[in-house]
Design an enzyme around this catalytic site. Structure first.
Site, PDB file in Angstrom:
ATOM      1  N   ARG A  47      51.649  40.315  45.967  1.00 59.82           N
ATOM      2  CA  ARG A  47      50.670  40.676  44.934  1.00 59.82           C
ATOM      3  C   ARG A  47      49.839  41.916  45.262  1.00 59.82           C
ATOM      4  NH1 ARG A  47      49.746  40.415  40.483  1.00 59.82           N
ATOM      5  NH2 ARG A  47      47.848  39.220  40.113  1.00 59.82           N
ATOM      6  N   GLU A  83      46.949  39.322  46.442  1.00 57.04           N
ATOM      7  CA  GLU A  83      46.094  40.348  45.808  1.00 57.04           C
ATOM      8  C   GLU A  83      44.867  40.652  46.657  1.00 57.04           C
ATOM      9  OE1 GLU A  83      45.276  38.307  42.063  1.00 57.04           O
ATOM     10  OE2 GLU A  83      43.159  38.355  42.576  1.00 57.04           O
ATOM     11  N   ASP A  87      47.679  31.438  37.407  1.00 53.40           N
ATOM     12  CA  ASP A  87      46.923  31.799  38.602  1.00 53.40           C
ATOM     13  C   ASP A  87      45.978  30.660  38.977  1.00 53.40           C
ATOM     14  OD1 ASP A  87      45.166  34.921  39.445  1.00 53.40           O
ATOM     15  OD2 ASP A  87      45.499  33.085  40.587  1.00 53.40           O
ATOM     16  N   GLU A  95      50.411  31.436  41.133  1.00 55.42           N
ATOM     17  CA  GLU A  95      49.762  32.449  41.976  1.00 55.42           C
ATOM     18  C   GLU A  95      48.571  31.888  42.739  1.00 55.42           C
ATOM     19  OE1 GLU A  95      48.473  35.777  39.693  1.00 55.42           O
ATOM     20  OE2 GLU A  95      47.193  36.550  41.273  1.00 55.42           O
ATOM     21  N   GLU A 146      51.705  43.382  36.797  1.00 53.51           N
ATOM     22  CA  GLU A 146      50.590  42.865  35.991  1.00 53.51           C
ATOM     23  C   GLU A 146      49.986  44.026  35.209  1.00 53.51           C
ATOM     24  OE1 GLU A 146      47.543  41.009  38.303  1.00 53.51           O
ATOM     25  OE2 GLU A 146      46.353  40.448  36.580  1.00 53.51           O
ATOM     26  N   ASN A 204      36.261  45.467  43.409  1.00 55.31           N
ATOM     27  CA  ASN A 204      35.426  44.817  42.402  1.00 55.31           C
ATOM     28  C   ASN A 204      34.241  44.084  43.040  1.00 55.31           C
ATOM     29  OD1 ASN A 204      34.704  44.159  39.839  1.00 55.31           O
ATOM     30  ND2 ASN A 204      36.477  42.856  39.414  1.00 55.31           N
ATOM     31  N   ARG A 235      50.810  35.557  31.318  1.00 54.37           N
ATOM     32  CA  ARG A 235      50.048  34.659  32.166  1.00 54.37           C
ATOM     33  C   ARG A 235      49.226  33.756  31.290  1.00 54.37           C
ATOM     34  NH1 ARG A 235      45.109  35.969  36.331  1.00 54.37           N
ATOM     35  NH2 ARG A 235      43.887  35.643  34.423  1.00 54.37           N
ATOM     36  N   HIS A 289      44.143  30.769  41.544  1.00 51.37           N
ATOM     37  CA  HIS A 289      42.993  31.552  42.035  1.00 51.37           C
ATOM     38  C   HIS A 289      42.335  30.960  43.278  1.00 51.37           C
ATOM     39  CE1 HIS A 289      39.951  34.710  41.268  1.00 51.37           C
ATOM     40  NE2 HIS A 289      40.955  35.232  40.583  1.00 51.37           N
ATOM     41  N   TRP A 338      36.430  30.963  44.647  1.00 53.25           N
ATOM     42  CA  TRP A 338      36.470  31.391  43.242  1.00 53.25           C
ATOM     43  C   TRP A 338      37.836  31.925  42.889  1.00 53.25           C
ATOM     44  CZ3 TRP A 338      37.137  36.333  40.933  1.00 53.25           C
ATOM     45  CH2 TRP A 338      36.943  36.314  39.552  1.00 53.25           C
ATOM     46  N   TYR A 396      37.595  30.397  35.465  1.00 52.17           N
ATOM     47  CA  TYR A 396      38.199  31.704  35.722  1.00 52.17           C
ATOM     48  C   TYR A 396      39.317  32.012  34.719  1.00 52.17           C
ATOM     49  CZ  TYR A 396      41.533  35.025  37.055  1.00 52.17           C
ATOM     50  OH  TYR A 396      42.382  36.074  36.978  1.00 52.17           O
ATOM     51  N   HIS A 448      49.431  43.517  41.593  1.00 53.30           N
ATOM     52  CA  HIS A 448      48.160  43.189  40.956  1.00 53.30           C
ATOM     53  C   HIS A 448      47.751  44.349  40.043  1.00 53.30           C
ATOM     54  CE1 HIS A 448      43.715  41.891  41.692  1.00 53.30           C
ATOM     55  NE2 HIS A 448      44.242  41.193  40.718  1.00 53.30           N
TER      56      HIS A 448
END
Ligand code: CS2
Ligand code: MG
Length: 415
Positions: A296, A275, A223, A249, A352, A37, A147, A225, A415, A159, A325
């Site tokens: 993950r 992840e 999460d 997470e 997920e 991504n 989640r 994050h 992030w 997020y 993930h």
């Protein structure tokens, strides 16, 4: 038989995907997901310029040797781009091998160890009413684990909070509050702001309200994050203990894994990490010191079926389970591979499952099913995924970036 050709297919049905299609001299094709991504074109180049030329002429049945050839032969090992490219090749070769055997891929991975994969979906809301609506929506879709992410008072955007603006119709024709798609089209990342103290104060109140509204049974995940220091993560984990989370997470950035010793000293809330990890080496400390409970990494970012199965076998020694993930930026090819692996491994935990859009399923035809809160692989030979070139070509690539995150004083943050 040998590998005759390999095509790198880029399509953007609402978000960018990179798919590798390998074709053998007998005309058998296999698919692999190579989507990273926000850095899709880096993987496209790595595949086109440095991998595809090496594949032509290889024996498509030599999956392990090809994996080792691409990993050791690159000299520059590990990292998301390299391992996504290797993952795509590996997954495509497993797809081919299973098609030649006339079996769904999971049969080559040991057969079924369970009937289906418990999934979790992404409920979110800017505030509690929106969040409760989103949880009810996901329960109505059959999810049995959810989640929970919400806005934070005083912060404009955070997020994981989907907005009705990005609702879409899912493959089942359900107009849903579409899961949060973090990548934003544009030539630069958007900037989000963060206030850890506001988050730490707010998050326990959210889970208290959710437990009061939905009861003690519903498996809830959250999460963080990558945004907390070790002691902040310990504080959040401890503050959430009364709400019995299935997992918390990515409490801290992934580079320094030893810091999780501090978190573990203070809380029994189960931890999920990985992840952004892409090899077994990223997990050694976490496994051997029992610093996490769930792994993950997805097929797409951890070296494919071969890479991820090795990680899960290592994890099983420490009673650590899978938590693959499965956001919308793992394509239906990567998700299908995860379902085939997840149905076979002994230490499956949870999968997920953000639902891909109908436009995505125009490009990727799949035979996995989601019912009763569980994903199940189909019985087609191979992965059970077909790529529609015409539909794929109709969606041009456009740059899209994940946001960056700054603290209120402007400092860059995770992030
Ligand atoms: C998130 C992801 O699903 C998750 O757990 O961490 O949505 C992540 O933000 C995206 O995959 C990044 O591309
Ligand atoms: Mg995450």
């Amino acid at each position: 038989m040998t590998i005759e050709s390999a095509e790198v297919l880029v399509s953007s049905p609402g978000r960018n995907f990179v798919t590798l299609r390998i074709t053998t001299s007998d005309g058998v094709t296999g698919l692999g997901d190579a989507t990273v991504n926000g850095r899709e074109l880096s993987v496209v180049s790595y595949l086109k310029d440095h991998v595809v030329p090496l594949l032509v002429g290889l024996d498509e049945h030599r999956i392990e040797d090809t994996w080792q050839y691409l990993y050791r032969g690159a000299y520059w090992r590990r990292g998301p781009i390299t391992m996504a490219a290797i993952a795509a090749v590996d997954t495509a070769l497993w797809d081919i091998k299973a098609k030649i055997a006339g079996l769904p891929l999971y049969q080559l991975l040991g057969g079924r160890s369970r009937e289906g994969l418990l999934c979790y979906g992404h409920a979110s809301g800017a505030d509690l009413p929106e969040l409760f609506d989103s949880i009810r929506h996901h329960q109505a879709e059959g999810y049995r684990a959810i989640r929970v992410q919400t806005g934070i008072p005083g912060l404009p955007n955070v997020y994981g909070v989907a907005s009705s603006a990005n609702s879409a119709t899912t493959a089942e024709g359900v107009t849903a509050r579409y899961d949060h798609e973090p990548a934003r089209p544009g030539s630069k990342p958007v900037e989000e702001s963060w206030d850890t103290r506001a988050y730490i104060r707010h998050v326990p109140t959210v889970f208290e309200a959710v437990r009061n509204e939905f009861g003690p049974e519903l498996p809830l995940l959250h999460d963080a994050h990558h945004r907390l220091t070790p002691i902040q993560a310990a504080k959040v984990g401890k503050s959430l203990e009364p709400y019995d989370l299935f997992w918390l997470e990515d409490v801290t950035p992934a580079e320094n894994q030893a810091v999780l010793r501090r978190v573990r000293e203070h809380t029994t809330t189960p931890l999920a990490i990985g992840e952004v990890f892409n090899t077994i080496h990223d997990y050694r400390e976490l496994f051997e010191e029992q610093l996490i409970d769930y792994v993950r990494s997805p097929i797409t970012h951890a070296g494919g079926v071969t890479g991820l199965r090795r990680i899960f076998d290592y994890a099983s020694v420490y009673q650590i389970k899978s938590g693959v993930h499965g956001p919308t930026d793992v394509s239906p090819v990567g998700l299908a591979a995860a379902i085939h692996l997840g149905i076979a491994i002994p230490n499956f935990g949870i999968q997920e499952y953000m639902q891909h859009s109908a436009a995505t399923h125009d490009v990727f035809q799949t035979d996995y099913t989601f019912e009763g809160g569980m994903l199940k692989p189909g019985e087609a030979a191979g992965l059970g995924v077909e790529y529609d070139d015409v539909a794929g070509a109709a969606h041009e690539y456009a740059p899209a970036y994940l946001p960056v995150n700054r603290l209120l004083d402007g400092s860059m943050h995770d992030w």
